[in-house]
Write a protein that holds these residues in place. Structure first.
Motif, PDB file in Angstrom:
ATOM      1  N   ALA A 240       0.404 -11.745  10.735  1.00 39.99           N
ATOM      2  CA  ALA A 240       1.617 -11.068  10.271  1.00 39.99           C
ATOM      3  C   ALA A 240       2.157 -11.648   8.974  1.00 39.99           C
ATOM      4  O   ALA A 240       2.914 -10.985   8.265  1.00 39.99           O
ATOM      5  N   THR A 241       1.773 -12.872   8.653  1.00 38.73           N
ATOM      6  CA  THR A 241       2.402 -13.569   7.524  1.00 38.73           C
ATOM      7  C   THR A 241       2.258 -12.781   6.224  1.00 38.73           C
ATOM      8  O   THR A 241       3.228 -12.574   5.496  1.00 38.73           O
ATOM      9  N   LEU A 242       1.051 -12.349   5.957  1.00 42.12           N
ATOM     10  CA  LEU A 242       0.798 -11.688   4.679  1.00 42.12           C
ATOM     11  C   LEU A 242       1.572 -10.361   4.579  1.00 42.12           C
ATOM     12  O   LEU A 242       2.073 -10.007   3.515  1.00 42.12           O
ATOM     13  N   GLN A 243       1.654  -9.685   5.711  1.00 45.49           N
ATOM     14  CA  GLN A 243       2.410  -8.424   5.702  1.00 45.49           C
ATOM     15  C   GLN A 243       3.872  -8.688   5.364  1.00 45.49           C
ATOM     16  O   GLN A 243       4.491  -7.957   4.604  1.00 45.49           O
ATOM     17  N   ILE A 244       4.396  -9.759   5.942  1.00 47.34           N
ATOM     18  CA  ILE A 244       5.807 -10.094   5.694  1.00 47.34           C
ATOM     19  C   ILE A 244       6.007 -10.467   4.227  1.00 47.34           C
ATOM     20  O   ILE A 244       6.987 -10.046   3.596  1.00 47.34           O
ATOM     21  N   VAL A 245       5.059 -11.223   3.680  1.00 45.66           N
ATOM     22  CA  VAL A 245       5.141 -11.586   2.262  1.00 45.66           C
ATOM     23  C   VAL A 245       5.224 -10.304   1.434  1.00 45.66           C
ATOM     24  O   VAL A 245       6.084 -10.169   0.547  1.00 45.66           O
ATOM     25  N   GLY A 246       4.352  -9.357   1.741  1.00 51.67           N
ATOM     26  CA  GLY A 246       4.331  -8.109   0.993  1.00 51.67           C
ATOM     27  C   GLY A 246       5.639  -7.366   1.105  1.00 51.67           C
ATOM     28  O   GLY A 246       6.198  -6.887   0.101  1.00 51.67           O
ATOM     29  N   GLU A 247       6.165  -7.285   2.331  1.00 58.87           N
ATOM     30  CA  GLU A 247       7.412  -6.551   2.525  1.00 58.87           C
ATOM     31  C   GLU A 247       8.576  -7.200   1.786  1.00 58.87           C
ATOM     32  O   GLU A 247       9.401  -6.542   1.179  1.00 58.87           O
ATOM     33  N   LYS A 248       8.614  -8.516   1.831  1.00 63.90           N
ATOM     34  CA  LYS A 248       9.692  -9.232   1.123  1.00 63.90           C
ATOM     35  C   LYS A 248       9.608  -8.987  -0.379  1.00 63.90           C
ATOM     36  O   LYS A 248      10.607  -9.010  -1.080  1.00 63.90           O
ATOM     37  N   LEU A 249       8.370  -8.817  -0.862  1.00 61.84           N
ATOM     38  CA  LEU A 249       8.192  -8.582  -2.300  1.00 61.84           C
ATOM     39  C   LEU A 249       8.300  -7.103  -2.651  1.00 61.84           C
ATOM     40  O   LEU A 249       8.180  -6.734  -3.806  1.00 61.84           O
ATOM     41  N   GLY A 250       8.492  -6.299  -1.646  1.00 61.30           N
ATOM     42  CA  GLY A 250       8.598  -4.860  -1.871  1.00 61.30           C
ATOM     43  C   GLY A 250       7.262  -4.197  -2.142  1.00 61.30           C
ATOM     44  O   GLY A 250       7.196  -3.166  -2.824  1.00 61.30           O
ATOM     45  N   ILE A 251       6.197  -4.776  -1.630  1.00 64.67           N
ATOM     46  CA  ILE A 251       4.868  -4.175  -1.815  1.00 64.67           C
ATOM     47  C   ILE A 251       4.440  -3.567  -0.487  1.00 64.67           C
ATOM     48  O   ILE A 251       4.262  -4.287   0.500  1.00 64.67           O
ATOM     49  N   PHE A 252       4.291  -2.263  -0.493  1.00 63.59           N
ATOM     50  CA  PHE A 252       3.983  -1.609   0.779  1.00 63.59           C
ATOM     51  C   PHE A 252       2.558  -1.087   0.868  1.00 63.59           C
ATOM     52  O   PHE A 252       2.157  -0.537   1.872  1.00 63.59           O
ATOM     53  N   GLU A 253       1.807  -1.225  -0.220  1.00 61.74           N
ATOM     54  CA  GLU A 253       0.387  -0.901  -0.171  1.00 61.74           C
ATOM     55  C   GLU A 253      -0.330  -2.127   0.377  1.00 61.74           C
ATOM     56  O   GLU A 253      -0.526  -3.113  -0.348  1.00 61.74           O
ATOM     57  N   GLN A 254      -0.662  -2.091   1.647  1.00 61.73           N
ATOM     58  CA  GLN A 254      -1.224  -3.289   2.275  1.00 61.73           C
ATOM     59  C   GLN A 254      -2.538  -2.967   2.970  1.00 61.73           C
ATOM     60  O   GLN A 254      -2.670  -1.922   3.613  1.00 61.73           O
ATOM     61  N   PHE A 255      -3.477  -3.882   2.862  1.00 63.11           N
ATOM     62  CA  PHE A 255      -4.816  -3.685   3.438  1.00 63.11           C
ATOM     63  C   PHE A 255      -5.205  -4.954   4.179  1.00 63.11           C
ATOM     64  O   PHE A 255      -5.074  -6.054   3.637  1.00 63.11           O
ATOM     65  N   GLN A 256      -5.675  -4.788   5.394  1.00 62.35           N
ATOM     66  CA  GLN A 256      -6.010  -5.974   6.199  1.00 62.35           C
ATOM     67  C   GLN A 256      -7.465  -5.920   6.647  1.00 62.35           C
ATOM     68  O   GLN A 256      -8.001  -4.848   6.930  1.00 62.35           O
ATOM     69  N   GLY A 257      -8.079  -7.077   6.750  1.00 60.44           N
ATOM     70  CA  GLY A 257      -9.476  -7.148   7.175  1.00 60.44           C
ATOM     71  C   GLY A 257     -10.413  -6.628   6.093  1.00 60.44           C
ATOM     72  O   GLY A 257     -11.409  -5.972   6.381  1.00 60.44           O
ATOM     73  N   VAL A 258     -10.072  -6.920   4.862  1.00 64.88           N
ATOM     74  CA  VAL A 258     -10.840  -6.376   3.735  1.00 64.88           C
ATOM     75  C   VAL A 258     -12.108  -7.204   3.501  1.00 64.88           C
ATOM     76  O   VAL A 258     -12.083  -8.436   3.521  1.00 64.88           O
ATOM     77  N   ASP A 259     -13.195  -6.515   3.302  1.00 66.80           N
ATOM     78  CA  ASP A 259     -14.447  -7.183   2.974  1.00 66.80           C
ATOM     79  C   ASP A 259     -14.906  -6.877   1.555  1.00 66.80           C
ATOM     80  O   ASP A 259     -15.781  -7.546   1.031  1.00 66.80           O
ATOM     81  N   LYS A 260     -14.352  -5.819   0.966  1.00 69.50           N
ATOM     82  CA  LYS A 260     -14.807  -5.459  -0.378  1.00 69.50           C
ATOM     83  C   LYS A 260     -13.664  -4.827  -1.161  1.00 69.50           C
ATOM     84  O   LYS A 260     -12.919  -3.997  -0.633  1.00 69.50           O
ATOM     85  N   LEU A 261     -13.559  -5.257  -2.421  1.00 69.61           N
ATOM     86  CA  LEU A 261     -12.588  -4.646  -3.326  1.00 69.61           C
ATOM     87  C   LEU A 261     -13.332  -4.385  -4.634  1.00 69.61           C
ATOM     88  O   LEU A 261     -13.909  -5.299  -5.211  1.00 69.61           O
ATOM     89  N   GLU A 262     -13.325  -3.129  -5.061  1.00 66.38           N
ATOM     90  CA  GLU A 262     -14.038  -2.750  -6.287  1.00 66.38           C
ATOM     91  C   GLU A 262     -13.061  -2.137  -7.262  1.00 66.38           C
ATOM     92  O   GLU A 262     -12.223  -1.320  -6.864  1.00 66.38           O
TER      93      GLU A 262
END
Lengths: 268, 618
Positions: free
Chosen positions: A141-163
């Motif tokens: 949950a930590t990373l989601q909370i960090v995002g919400e506090k920063l006002g970032i709602f585009e969130q992805f979890q369990g990511v294996d690839k970013l292109e």
């Protein structure tokens, strides 16, 4: 994206995962027995996030990587000695507990405040990376909370690839059931990416990278902001999975027999 | 392989190995490189305007990777930290109680001289009427002053190193990088100009492989070598520079140690220090230190003069733990971590050239271990402090790090200190053990009480000159034909001989309890984990395979602390698996065959390698 990314990696330290971990209740609440004696490493999930961040930054000119880490300063120093040789980053240190017993909300809030305070950080180019899980506490949950506090709602979890696609869109593969991936496309930052194992191996130690990093790591450690975590949950009891190893050294065992033994063990 | 172009980096001082000596060096140096107002006291030659760039490379993945319990008078450490509070360091306490105990052999399996057997018989017969005699043991009513450690400290060396590392890093002047082994010192025209880091991305044989990255050259005006007794940089320098006349490294010991959670029933107090001798073999010494939090550090030392070709420190350690005198305190305890390390017991006699143009040696590899007092950590620390004081003096005076200047600034300090005076006293103190256990004890007492004026002469041959064959050792107890059969059976099964021989001569089987007494492989897993990063060459190399083929003892297999060197069922050359190597270096000096080109070396080479045992706790 010509200006590159501002990537903030949230990565804490954890007791080296092959330790004997035993929860004990002390005056400050629950902790691990002999916690200060336990060797620490960068959380393996956070490690993947950091290596992916460094790779992305390398391929996107103008990018910059910060590693924001909360942990006891003395322990962090030693972990950073190893990490700093791997990939280039700038360190932001929060001197606080890292035993895994602090509530994710408190950790997330502290990390978000530290990210907000990074001088020159461009939130329009911000990618917040971190581990999908943690070796110390898999609340996720930590990373989601960090995002919400920063006002970032585009969130992805369990990511294996970013292109990065032509035009700057980001294509992400998130783990879903059955070994499949959910594919998403994002116009661009800001976003929060919780990494699973990624695709990159641990980079070899590079003394020149180390030298470059350590000039910034050491002042960062000296400037570490103490974080006092108050409140949070009261645990009635705490238990970590017990370590059970039954080691045998057996040579020349036929493959079929080994396979059978594993199947029997799984069925048991 | 053609020489690749290597990256190069210039620093002011490059250091090899982070142990207590380097801790002392970097702590003292760091304090002197900055002014109280935060400005550099001395300017860097490679980075003008900055303080000197000091970098230290450590092979292990952490500066506190090893497991080690230490008792020390800690004089040098306390001089560096006058306000030292043991509570600052996890697992550190003042010495409060000391005992020395002689242990009898409850199984009658150890190799004892006749005189010792007679003495043991008398103790068994009359001991029950005498004070100080317990179950199969005699506690010495008085401890010789040279062995006393009060007022000293017991601590975990790993935890102490970690604490010191944090202090050094906090100063912000020196950088300590673990996980980075150094291949060798770079020597140009007789001058050391820096070090070369090991190649990464190579096969086990050292050939370039995927991701090949030639080791970087780190150039420095001063190279400080503190890589311990089996460190390849120090040993390589010995090859390049030769040893001072009459100096050799023939006396060694393997320390195998555990950190144990004591059972609730144990009443031993914090700060308790116990030293034992007499069992499991007469000249194997044992120690037990009680640290804060009901934790004990305990273990044994297996010396190079133990003339038994089949021996394993691990099994000896288990027999020692289960001796009735110790078992009463340890039964029900739990192993928290485990490890092993070679000790260079030659002391001053094994001292190399301490300085040369561009380099200086500190710590155990520089011959600081004092075998009479059984101490080395504080001595190593002190040597590091002495070098740092000398280096600061030279930096302030703007003098180069030449042999002459380093001699004046460092060696003269060391020679004038208690370190040298005590090393001289201890120099011949253990020679008697070469003749036998009783002669060894008499020699130590003679040296100790006369402060080195009188010594017992002894047998001072290299281990490979003195190790008898299996047949000689066990004649007439085990007939040669039976030994040949046992050897063949073990070879076919890929097993070491030691267990078979120890069983045969009467050592009881160890009954595993799954907590403190576990199999050797479980100790490797439960007591820590071996770091063997991918992409590095094997660091244990059998120099002349033909010699290994013909070797009848293969002590390298028996004495391998991690069972990383194993019997090869196919041929006589042992197999090496670095996934299990704890980097103790026992193979280097236990080998019973001389190096083909240098009789002071053995047929095993121990090269630079990454990783090693990361103890579960330090």
């Amino acid at each position: 994206m010509s200006a590159g990314y501002h990537i903030v990696v949230c990565g804490g330290i954890v007791p080296d995962p092959l330790q004997t971990l035993e929860p004990v209740k002390g005056p400050a609440g629950w902790g691990l027995k002999n916690e200060l004696m336990l060797p620490a490493i960068l959380d393996p999930w956070a490690g993947h996030a950091l290596f992916e961040a460094a790779n992305l930054a390398k391929n996107a000119p103008g990018s910059k990587v910060w590693l924001v880490s909360m942990g006891p300063k003395a322990k962090l120093q030693q972990v950073m000695m190893t990490i700093a040789q791997k990939v280039p980053f700038e360190l932001v240190v929060l001197d606080g507990p890292a035993g895994g017993f602090v509530e994710a909300q408190a950790v997330g809030t502290a990390l978000a405040e530290a990210i907000e305070a990074i001088p020159g950080l461009d939130k329009s180019r911000l990618l917040v990376f971190g581990g999908w899980m943690s070796a110390s506490r898999g609340a996720g949950a930590t990373l989601q909370i960090v995002g919400e506090k920063l006002g970032i709602f585009e969130q992805f979890q369990g990511v294996d690839k970013l292109e990065v696609q032509s035009g700057g869109a980001l294509r992400l593969l998130e783990r879903v059931e059955g070994g499949s991936y959910q594919e998403s496309t994002l116009d661009g930052p800001p976003a929060v990416v919780g990494w699973a194992t990624g695709e990159l191996p641990e980079p070899p130690n590079n003394p020149q990278v180390g030298m470059q990093n350590m000039r910034l790591v050491m002042p960062a450690l000296q400037k570490a902001k103490p974080v006092k975590v108050e409140g949070g949950p009261e645990y009635l009891s705490v238990q970590v999975p017990s370590q059970k190893r039954e080691t045998r050294v057996v040579k020349d065992t036929p493959v079929d027999e080994i396979a059978k033994e594993i199947v029997d063990w799984l069925k048991a | 392989m053609s020489e690749m172009e290597r990256q190069s980096m210039d620093v002011d001082i490059v250091c090899v190995g982070f142990g207590p000596a380097m801790g002392g060096f970097l702590t003292t140096l760091s304090r002197g490189l900055m002014n109280p107002d935060g400005t550099p006291a001395v300017e860097s030659a490679v980075m003008p305007g900055m303080p000197p760039q000091v970098i230290c490379y450590e092979r292990a993945d952490d500066i506190a990777a090893g497991v080690s319990g230490v008792v020390s008078k800690a004089r040098g450490i306390r001089e560096t930290f006058p306000d030292f509070d043991p509570a600052q360091v996890p697992l550190c306490a003042e010495v409060t109680h000391e005992k020395v105990a002689y242990l009898l052999d409850p199984h009658g399996a150890s190799r004892r001289q006749d005189l010792l057997d007679i003495k043991d018989g008398l103790i068994r017969t009359f001991g029950k009427h005498l004070p100080f005699c317990g179950e199969h043991s005699v506690e010495l009513p008085w401890i010789p002053p040279f062995l006393r450690k009060e007022p000293g400290l017991v601590f975990s060396l790993g935890q102490f190193n970690q604490w010191v590392g944090a202090q050094v890093m906090a100063e912000g002047v020196a950088q300590v990088w673990p996980g980075m082994p150094v291949d060798k010192a770079l020597v140009e025209d007789g001058r050391v100009v820096g070090v070369r880091l090991v190649d990464q991305g190579v096969t086990k044989q050292g050939e370039p492989d995927a991701g090949y990255m030639p080791g970087m050259d780190i150039k420095a005006a001063l190279t400080v070598i503190g890589d311990g007794p089996v460190g390849p940089v120090g040993r390589g320098l010995d090859d390049a520079m030769g040893m001072p006349h009459g100096h050799t490294r023939r006396d060694w010991a393997l320390g195998m140690k555990m950190v144990v959670d004591l059972p609730e029933s144990c009443t031993l107090p914090e700060g308790f220090v116990l030293h034992t001798f007499g069992y499991p073999e007469p000249d194997i010494f044992g120690f037990l230190y009680v640290l804060p939090g009901r934790v004990a550090s305990l273990g044994i030392f297996v010396p190079s003069w133990l003339d038994i070709p089949v021996r394993t420190a691990y099994r000896y350690l288990q027999h020692w733990i289960t001796h009735p005198y110790l078992w009463q305190h340890l039964k029900g305890g739990v192993m928290r971590s485990w490890g092993a390390k070679s000790l260079l017991e030659s002391g001053r006699r094994g001292e190399p050239w301490l300085v040369g143009d561009g380099y200086a040696r500190i710590g155990e590899g520089s011959g600081t271990t004092n075998v009479l007092t059984g101490s080395g950590v504080d001595e190593a620390w002190t040597s590091g402090v002495q070098l740092a004081e000398g280096v600061l003096e030279l930096l302030r005076a703007g003098k180069p790090f030449s042999r002459a200047n380093l001699k004046e600034a460092y060696v003269a300090r060391r020679r004038a200190s208690h370190l040298e005076a005590e090393a001289k006293v201890a120099e011949k103190s253990r020679d008697g053990f070469g003749k036998g256990f009783i002669q060894g004890l008499m020699g130590m007492a003679l040296t100790g009480f006369t402060e080195g004026k009188l010594n017992m002469c002894g047998d001072h041959r290299a281990p490979h000159e003195r190790v008898p064959t299996l047949e000689e050792t066990y004649y007439p107890q085990i007939p040669a034909a039976e030994l040949a059969r046992m050897r063949e059976e073990c070879r076919a099964k890929g097993e070491a001989l030691h267990d078979a021989v120890m069983d045969r001569v009467g050592w009881p089987k160890i009954e595993y309890d799954g907590q403190l007494l576990v199999s050797h492989q479980d100790a490797l897993l439960l007591g820590g984990k071996v770091q063997a990063p991918f992409g590095y060459a094997d660091h244990v190399v059998f120099v002349d395979p033909q010699l290994c083929e013909e070797c009848g003892e293969k002590i390298c297999i028996d004495m391998c602390s991690g069972q990383a060197i194993t019997m090869n069922p196919e041929a006589g050359v042992p197999l090496f698996d670095r996934e299990k190597c704890v980097h103790c270096g026992a193979c280097l000096w236990n080998c019973s065959k001389a190096h083909p080109n240098d009789p002071e070396k053995t047929n095993v080479d121990f090269r630079a390698g990454a990783g090693g045992l990361h103890s579960a706790e330090n």
